[in-house]
Structures are given as C-alpha cells and as structure tokens.
Write a protein that holds these residues in place. Structure first.
Motif, PDB file in Angstrom:
ATOM      1  N   GLY A 221     -10.533  -2.507   5.316  1.00  0.00           N
ATOM      2  CA  GLY A 221      -9.707  -2.813   4.154  1.00  0.00           C
ATOM      3  C   GLY A 221     -10.049  -4.144   3.521  1.00  0.00           C
ATOM      4  N   THR A 222     -10.463  -5.125   4.324  1.00  0.00           N
ATOM      5  CA  THR A 222     -10.814  -6.435   3.780  1.00  0.00           C
ATOM      6  C   THR A 222     -11.960  -6.330   2.791  1.00  0.00           C
ATOM      7  OG1 THR A 222     -10.025  -7.723   5.667  1.00  0.00           O
ATOM      8  CG2 THR A 222     -11.802  -8.677   4.370  1.00  0.00           C
ATOM      9  N   ILE A 223     -13.049  -5.667   3.182  1.00  0.00           N
ATOM     10  CA  ILE A 223     -14.214  -5.570   2.303  1.00  0.00           C
ATOM     11  C   ILE A 223     -13.899  -4.699   1.094  1.00  0.00           C
ATOM     12  CG2 ILE A 223     -16.625  -4.821   2.163  1.00  0.00           C
ATOM     13  CD1 ILE A 223     -16.957  -5.597   5.068  1.00  0.00           C
ATOM     14  N   GLU A 224     -13.161  -3.616   1.303  1.00  0.00           N
ATOM     15  CA  GLU A 224     -12.769  -2.777   0.175  1.00  0.00           C
ATOM     16  C   GLU A 224     -11.949  -3.577  -0.835  1.00  0.00           C
ATOM     17  OE1 GLU A 224     -11.716   1.541   0.730  1.00  0.00           O
ATOM     18  OE2 GLU A 224     -11.393   0.840   2.768  1.00  0.00           O
ATOM     19  N   ASN A 225     -10.993  -4.361  -0.354  1.00  0.00           N
ATOM     20  CA  ASN A 225     -10.141  -5.141  -1.251  1.00  0.00           C
ATOM     21  C   ASN A 225     -10.927  -6.195  -2.007  1.00  0.00           C
ATOM     22  OD1 ASN A 225      -6.635  -5.711  -0.605  1.00  0.00           O
ATOM     23  ND2 ASN A 225      -7.717  -3.779  -0.864  1.00  0.00           N
ATOM     24  N   LEU A 226     -11.843  -6.883  -1.335  1.00  0.00           N
ATOM     25  CA  LEU A 226     -12.675  -7.879  -2.008  1.00  0.00           C
ATOM     26  C   LEU A 226     -13.525  -7.232  -3.091  1.00  0.00           C
ATOM     27  CD1 LEU A 226     -13.773  -9.991   1.091  1.00  0.00           C
ATOM     28  CD2 LEU A 226     -12.311 -10.766  -0.790  1.00  0.00           C
ATOM     29  N   ALA A 227     -14.062  -6.052  -2.805  1.00  0.00           N
ATOM     30  CA  ALA A 227     -14.858  -5.338  -3.800  1.00  0.00           C
ATOM     31  C   ALA A 227     -13.993  -4.874  -4.971  1.00  0.00           C
ATOM     32  CB  ALA A 227     -15.558  -4.144  -3.150  1.00  0.00           C
ATOM     33  N   ASP A 228     -12.767  -4.450  -4.671  1.00  0.00           N
ATOM     34  CA  ASP A 228     -11.847  -4.020  -5.736  1.00  0.00           C
ATOM     35  C   ASP A 228     -11.527  -5.176  -6.676  1.00  0.00           C
ATOM     36  OD1 ASP A 228     -11.667  -1.424  -4.788  1.00  0.00           O
ATOM     37  OD2 ASP A 228      -9.899  -1.820  -3.565  1.00  0.00           O
ATOM     38  N   VAL A 229     -11.232  -6.337  -6.114  1.00  0.00           N
ATOM     39  CA  VAL A 229     -10.888  -7.493  -6.937  1.00  0.00           C
ATOM     40  C   VAL A 229     -12.096  -7.946  -7.759  1.00  0.00           C
ATOM     41  CG1 VAL A 229     -10.127  -9.902  -6.902  1.00  0.00           C
ATOM     42  CG2 VAL A 229      -9.095  -8.244  -5.338  1.00  0.00           C
ATOM     43  N   ASP A 243     -20.508   1.420  -6.640  1.00  0.00           N
ATOM     44  CA  ASP A 243     -20.588  -0.030  -6.834  1.00  0.00           C
ATOM     45  C   ASP A 243     -20.894  -0.751  -5.520  1.00  0.00           C
ATOM     46  OD1 ASP A 243     -20.052   0.177  -9.509  1.00  0.00           O
ATOM     47  OD2 ASP A 243     -17.931  -0.315  -9.343  1.00  0.00           O
ATOM     48  N   VAL A 244     -21.483  -1.929  -5.650  1.00  0.00           N
ATOM     49  CA  VAL A 244     -21.697  -2.802  -4.507  1.00  0.00           C
ATOM     50  C   VAL A 244     -20.970  -4.121  -4.760  1.00  0.00           C
ATOM     51  CG1 VAL A 244     -23.944  -1.797  -3.953  1.00  0.00           C
ATOM     52  CG2 VAL A 244     -23.821  -3.799  -5.446  1.00  0.00           C
ATOM     53  N   LEU A 245     -20.703  -4.846  -3.710  1.00  0.00           N
ATOM     54  CA  LEU A 245     -20.140  -6.188  -3.820  1.00  0.00           C
ATOM     55  C   LEU A 245     -21.292  -7.172  -3.660  1.00  0.00           C
ATOM     56  CD1 LEU A 245     -17.853  -8.266  -3.931  1.00  0.00           C
ATOM     57  CD2 LEU A 245     -17.553  -7.954  -1.468  1.00  0.00           C
ATOM     58  N   GLY A 270      -6.150  -5.507  -8.167  1.00  0.00           N
ATOM     59  CA  GLY A 270      -7.063  -4.932  -7.189  1.00  0.00           C
ATOM     60  C   GLY A 270      -6.794  -5.344  -5.760  1.00  0.00           C
ATOM     61  N   LEU A 271      -5.991  -6.397  -5.548  1.00  0.00           N
ATOM     62  CA  LEU A 271      -5.719  -6.880  -4.203  1.00  0.00           C
ATOM     63  C   LEU A 271      -4.428  -6.271  -3.665  1.00  0.00           C
ATOM     64  CD1 LEU A 271      -6.431  -8.729  -1.837  1.00  0.00           C
ATOM     65  CD2 LEU A 271      -5.239 -10.588  -3.004  1.00  0.00           C
ATOM     66  N   ASN A 272      -4.535  -5.643  -2.498  1.00  0.00           N
ATOM     67  CA  ASN A 272      -3.356  -5.101  -1.823  1.00  0.00           C
ATOM     68  C   ASN A 272      -2.442  -6.268  -1.457  1.00  0.00           C
ATOM     69  OD1 ASN A 272      -1.470  -4.010  -0.091  1.00  0.00           O
ATOM     70  ND2 ASN A 272      -2.947  -2.805   1.077  1.00  0.00           N
ATOM     71  N   SER A 273      -1.214  -6.266  -1.980  1.00  0.00           N
ATOM     72  CA  SER A 273      -0.306  -7.393  -1.762  1.00  0.00           C
ATOM     73  C   SER A 273      -0.040  -7.639  -0.287  1.00  0.00           C
ATOM     74  CB  SER A 273       1.016  -7.152  -2.499  1.00  0.00           C
ATOM     75  OG  SER A 273       1.652  -5.972  -2.024  1.00  0.00           O
ATOM     76  N   ALA A 274      -0.106  -6.568   0.533  1.00  0.00           N
ATOM     77  CA  ALA A 274       0.145  -6.720   1.968  1.00  0.00           C
ATOM     78  C   ALA A 274      -1.005  -7.426   2.677  1.00  0.00           C
ATOM     79  CB  ALA A 274       0.375  -5.359   2.607  1.00  0.00           C
ATOM     80  N   ARG A 275      -2.137  -7.567   1.998  1.00  0.00           N
ATOM     81  CA  ARG A 275      -3.311  -8.205   2.594  1.00  0.00           C
ATOM     82  C   ARG A 275      -3.549  -9.603   2.016  1.00  0.00           C
ATOM     83  NH1 ARG A 275      -7.256  -5.774   5.629  1.00  0.00           N
ATOM     84  NH2 ARG A 275      -6.404  -3.726   5.161  1.00  0.00           N
ATOM     85  N   ALA A 276      -2.700 -10.023   1.077  1.00  0.00           N
ATOM     86  CA  ALA A 276      -2.930 -11.282   0.364  1.00  0.00           C
ATOM     87  C   ALA A 276      -2.963 -12.488   1.287  1.00  0.00           C
ATOM     88  CB  ALA A 276      -1.867 -11.468  -0.715  1.00  0.00           C
ATOM     89  N   ASP A 277      -2.184 -12.453   2.375  1.00  0.00           N
ATOM     90  CA  ASP A 277      -2.111 -13.620   3.260  1.00  0.00           C
ATOM     91  C   ASP A 277      -3.316 -13.750   4.174  1.00  0.00           C
ATOM     92  OD1 ASP A 277      -1.320 -11.291   4.558  1.00  0.00           O
ATOM     93  OD2 ASP A 277      -0.054 -12.374   5.999  1.00  0.00           O
ATOM     94  N   ASP A 302     -15.163   3.733   2.604  1.00  0.00           N
ATOM     95  CA  ASP A 302     -13.811   3.822   3.161  1.00  0.00           C
ATOM     96  C   ASP A 302     -13.806   4.498   4.523  1.00  0.00           C
ATOM     97  OD1 ASP A 302     -14.407   6.405   2.433  1.00  0.00           O
ATOM     98  OD2 ASP A 302     -12.611   6.730   1.232  1.00  0.00           O
ATOM     99  N   ARG A 303     -14.999   4.789   5.047  1.00  0.00           N
ATOM    100  CA  ARG A 303     -15.084   5.407   6.372  1.00  0.00           C
ATOM    101  C   ARG A 303     -15.062   4.324   7.440  1.00  0.00           C
ATOM    102  NH1 ARG A 303     -16.557  10.682   6.407  1.00  0.00           N
ATOM    103  NH2 ARG A 303     -17.587  10.544   8.427  1.00  0.00           N
ATOM    104  N   GLY A 304     -14.707   4.723   8.647  1.00  0.00           N
ATOM    105  CA  GLY A 304     -14.634   3.737   9.711  1.00  0.00           C
ATOM    106  C   GLY A 304     -14.416   4.368  11.067  1.00  0.00           C
ATOM    107  N   LEU A 305     -13.667   3.691  11.918  1.00  0.00           N
ATOM    108  CA  LEU A 305     -13.529   4.092  13.315  1.00  0.00           C
ATOM    109  C   LEU A 305     -12.900   5.466  13.477  1.00  0.00           C
ATOM    110  CD1 LEU A 305     -12.597   1.845  16.272  1.00  0.00           C
ATOM    111  CD2 LEU A 305     -11.415   4.002  16.012  1.00  0.00           C
ATOM    112  N   ARG A 306     -11.867   5.780  12.687  1.00  0.00           N
ATOM    113  CA  ARG A 306     -11.214   7.083  12.884  1.00  0.00           C
ATOM    114  C   ARG A 306     -12.169   8.221  12.551  1.00  0.00           C
ATOM    115  NH1 ARG A 306      -6.731   7.341   7.931  1.00  0.00           N
ATOM    116  NH2 ARG A 306      -8.190   6.967   6.242  1.00  0.00           N
ATOM    117  N   ASP A 307     -13.075   8.014  11.572  1.00  0.00           N
ATOM    118  CA  ASP A 307     -14.095   9.031  11.281  1.00  0.00           C
ATOM    119  C   ASP A 307     -15.086   9.118  12.433  1.00  0.00           C
ATOM    120  OD1 ASP A 307     -13.418   9.552   8.278  1.00  0.00           O
ATOM    121  OD2 ASP A 307     -13.543   7.383   8.465  1.00  0.00           O
TER     122      ASP A 307
END
Length: 544
Positions: A221-229, A243-245, A270-277, A302-307
């Motif tokens: 989620g961190t990298i996704e959020n940074l790319a979104d912003v 897209d790439v960051l 683009g930043l998830n408010s729950a991740r802002a801190d 958006d793939r990761g450990l659960r996949d």
C-alpha cells in the motif's frame, strides 16, 4: 474471470495478517486448473501500533486484528470455503506475546495461523507478484514495504535468486525514528531518518551489487499510495495500470509531504488518509533504496503476499506441479479460456495454424511483424471462441468484451486491446475506422490488428469443422503478387477450403497479395501431433 459450472470445484480462502492491514483472498478452484476470485478484502488494523518500543502487541491492536480475522473467516466459511490458510508476518513474529495472540485467533476466529519468517514472507511476495507480471527474459528487483519490514527479492519469471527481509517498515520507522506530533517533518529530522535507513541497508546494497537488475517492481500500500499521489501531482490525472513511479517524482514529492501537517497530509489527493501518518516513513525507505541501487523508476502492482499464498497452494497440489513452467501470460490466457469452458483442442489447433501462417507469411514477405505481435496473435487465437460461452450468435462481440474485461495477468492495456480487437474481427466484416472498438486504437495498433485478424480468419476457417482435418498450413511465395497457401490434411477438408476462399478478397486488401490453395493429403496423425507438441509443449492435464 468467468466462472465455470463444474460441480467438483472447491473454495479456498487465504488470510494475510500484516503489521498494518489484514487481507483476505477467496477463490474457487476448478479441476480444469482455472480459478475464480470470489472475494478480495483489506482492512487496516494497525497490529504493529505501539509494538516496536517493547516488542509486545498492544491489547487494542490485538482486539482489532482478532475482530477483523473473525469477520473474514466467517465470510470465507459462509462462501463455502473448505480450507482457510492464514499467515502472520513481522508484527506477530517479533512479538513477545505472540502465543497469546495466536491463541485468541484459534479460539475466537477458529484460525490456525502460521507465523512466517522474513525470508518466507519474501518468497511468498515474490510468488504473488511474479505470477502476475510479464518479465520475459528480464531479471527484476521486487520491493515490498510493509508496516514492520521491507522484503527485497531478485528474480526472473521462474525463479527467485535472492531473498532478504529488512527490519525497516513504515510503522516501525515512524514509531522509532520520527518525532511524536502531528506537525510537519523538519528537514533535519528527515535527513536523520535517511541516514538511519541507509545505515541499515549497507549490507543489502553490497550484496545486490552482484546482481543485474533490468527493472524494479513495487508492491504494498505504501508504494501504491506514493505512485497515486505522484500521478495526481505531476501527471495531473489518476494513476494508470501501466504507469511507473519515477525516482525524480518521488524526490520532488517527499519534501512536499514533509512540509504538511498530518491533517493536511490526510487531504492530499491520491493519499489514503489512514496511511497519512506513516507515508513519510515508507517513502524514505523507497527513496533510499532506489538511490542506493541506481533505480530510476519502479513499476507498481497491487499483488502481494496473499496472491503468493494462492500460487504456493496451487504448486503444492498434485494437479498443479508445473505452474511455474508456463509464462504468466500463457497461464492467464489458458486459465481464462478454461473458466469459459472453451473447446481447448480447437483453440490450440487454431493457434498453431495461425502461428504457422504468421511465420510463413513473414518468410514470404507478406508482413514484417515480430515476436511481440506473434505472441499476441497466439493468445487471441486461443481465446477467439470464448464468446460462445455466452451465446453463439455474434460470439466474436462477446469474445471482445470478455477479453477486455478479464483482467488477464501480465498484459498492458495496449496488448489487451489488440488481442480483443483481433478476436473481434476474426469473422464477418473487416475493421473500419468508424467502428468504435477499432477507432479507439492508435494507428500502429490498427495496422497490427488488420494483419493479425486476417491471419486468424484463415486459421479459424482451417478448423471450421473443429475436427482437426487440416493439420498444417503455410504460405509459399510464387511471384511478386502471388502466394500459395499449402494445406496438409488428414481427411477431406473441402469445408475448410470453402471457408478460406470466402476471405480471398479480404486477404488481398490487407496484404496486397492474392493466393491460391494447394491441398496435400500427406500429413498423418503422428506428424500432426508432433506439430502441435512443438507449438504447445504442454497438455491439458498439465498444471497452470
């Protein structure tokens, strides 16, 4: 993915209990090796909040995590899950009160949770990400920045070559290294944080110098959020799947985030408010790593450990021993075709014939397309008939819709559009600029579609009876404007010849050549089987 109707399918659920979030993946797995995703959920629980001071999970954090796991487990069982596989990562593996947490999960959520090591976490992340991206012959750097740890992997499509897990995470860094308070982060504090991260990466960076890196892929989620912003701020639009960051954008973005208070960061587009801190703690890890390794940009997934849990599960099953021997793209295409109950023998023969026409057509100088277009033709041919799963009438239109909306793994948007449009025009009218599906493509893609769709038309006609009467076909140049289509048949193929003859004018319009047809009844079943095996060195019983 369109669901199969096989009654022997089984539902399996996977739960990833991370330091920041709990994730659920529910799938229905069919005997024909396809699967359908039933549920994907994520809920932020902050299990690692307050833990990294005394290495104890806090009571409130445990309560939140147990409640969400209980809800996810109930949902999975209500959906028919026969098995729930759950793992916990950094926050749990480092906690002194790990046993108490696991006991509550067992009692209240009826979950037996496996706590994985950092290296196992890295392996599972690699499986999840590599199974959903197209690497070709490239070697990638995989980066996953979690709440309590950061996993680093070097690998190709088939194998990981390096695994590491650093005790650096967005929550951990924020708790341990950033000053308390909701105000902006001063430059001196950020620089101190960078030095701390760099110091903890020295050994990693030294080891990675021995590996060649063609591209970098970031999950979490961190990298996704940074790319979104970054997309909102510098591209002035929402992030697109391709897209790439870039490191340059990340370097511009971080001072902006640091200059804002917590309340202001929560409002950043683009930043998830729950991740802002914790976003700054995650950003410094990514920036430091990219700078140390000379990585200029990173792809986002958006793939990761659960996949990875799903892939690992399939690999361990007797019916799927070869899952990692097929490319992501081919496996995704065949899984989708089987989920749509396609006639696999017809699809494979059509694809083999289409590729033979492509190769011999190139040798005869009918076109100058390369391996990339050839691969897209193969996949379009394999899926050309899946629309019949909906209805046979105008099935090519349904095929187009299914391919465009299937979320096939390993393909970018352009490739998906080309494959879908090739399948759309493999019968009836030729592409026209007034057609919206064709008009939506750029000029180069339109030229590719015209040629590939015409070759697929011929290949489809060559197995019109779906009985395999034509086992092989190839073009042979006769003169400047004339080629011959040589057909090898095991039985009478007059129906197939009639079908091909209907497309003589279309072929001439696209390739500016005429062709005649020569049929030779010389290729026996053994030769036909050998030709199919050469093009498709795996059988329907092999795993995906």
């Amino acid at each position: 993915m369109t669901p199969s109707t096989d009654m022997a399918a089984r539902v399996v659920a996977f739960i990833d209990i991370g330091t920041n979030s709990v994730r659920l993946l529910g799938v229905r797995i069919f005997p024909n090796h396809s699967y359908t995703v039933l549920t994907q959920l994520k809920h932020t629980v902050r299990l690692g909040e307050g833990e990294f001071d005394d290495r104890c999970l806090q009571p409130q954090a445990i309560d939140r995590a147990v409640l969400v796991c209980q809800q996810f487990a109930t949902l999975a069982r209500t959906s028919g899950a026969e098995e729930i596989i759950a793992v916990a990562t950094a926050a749990t593996r480092e906690a002194k009160n790990q046993r108490a947490f696991l006991d509550r999960l067992r009692q209240e959520a009826k979950l037996d949770v496996r706590v994985v090591s950092g290296l196992e976490e890295a392996r599972l992340i690699y499986l999840g990400v590599a199974s959903g991206v197209h690497l070709g012959d490239k070697q990638g750097l995989f980066v996953d920045i979690g709440g309590g740890s950061t996993e680093i992997i070097i690998g190709t499509h088939h194998h990981h070559r390096y695994l590491n897990s650093l005790k650096l995470g967005a929550i951990r860094l924020t708790t341990e290294q950033l000053p308390a308070g909701d105000g902006p982060v001063a430059t001196k504090h950020y620089e101190r944080l960078r030095r701390y991260v760099h110091h903890n990466m020295v050994h990693l960076v030294r080891e990675l110098r021995d590996y060649h890196i063609d591209l970098a892929i970031g999950s979490s989620g961190t990298i996704e959020n940074l790319a979104d912003v970054a997309a909102r701020m510098y591209l002035e639009r929402e992030r697109q799947p391709d897209d790439v960051l870039s490191r340059a954008h990340l370097q511009q973005l971080i001072p902006v985030l640091c200059s804002l208070s917590l309340e202001e960061r929560r409002k950043v587009p683009g930043l998830n408010s729950a991740r802002a801190d914790i976003i700054i703690g995650g950003a410094v890890i990514l920036q430091t790593l990219m700078e140390a390794l000379g990585v200029r940009s990173i792809r986002v997934t958006d793939r990761g450990l659960r996949d990875g849990l799903l892939v690992d599960y399939l690999v361990r099953q007797d019916h799927a021993p070869l899952i990692d021997e097929l490319s992501v793209r081919k496996r995704s295409v065949l899984q989708f075709g089987r989920a749509c109950q396609f006639n696999e023998a017809h699809a494979r023969l059509t694809a083999q014939l289409a590729l033979s026409l492509f190769d011999s057509g190139r040798a005869a100088q009918l076109h100058h397309l390369g391996s990339w277009e050839r691969e897209l033709l193969e996949y379009a041919a394999l899926l050309h008939h899946i629309g019949a799963f909906v209805t046979f009438s105008n099935y090519q239109a349904h095929t187009y819709y299914l391919i465009r909306n299937a979320e096939l793994l390993g393909f970018d948007q352009t490739e998906i559009a080309i494959m879908a449009t090739v399948a759309l025009y493999h019968r009836k009218s030729l592409p026209r600029k007034k057609h919206p599906e064709f008009a939506a493509l750029n000029k180069r893609s339109q030229q590719i579609v015209r040629r590939l769709a015409t070759l697929l038309r011929l290949a489809e006609c060559l197995d019109r009876s779906q009985a395999g009467h034509v086992s092989h076909a190839y073009f042979e140049r006769l003169d400047y404007k004339q080629v011959r289509l040589n057909l090898y048949a095991t039985q009478d193929c007059q129906i197939e010849v009639w079908g091909v003859e209907k497309h003589l004018d279309a072929f001439a319009k696209v390739f500016e050549h005429r062709f005649d047809i020569h049929v030779q009844h010389a290729m026996g079943e053994a030769i036909q089987a050998a030709a199919l095996q050469e093009s498709f060195p795996f059988t329907t019983s092999e795993a995906l």
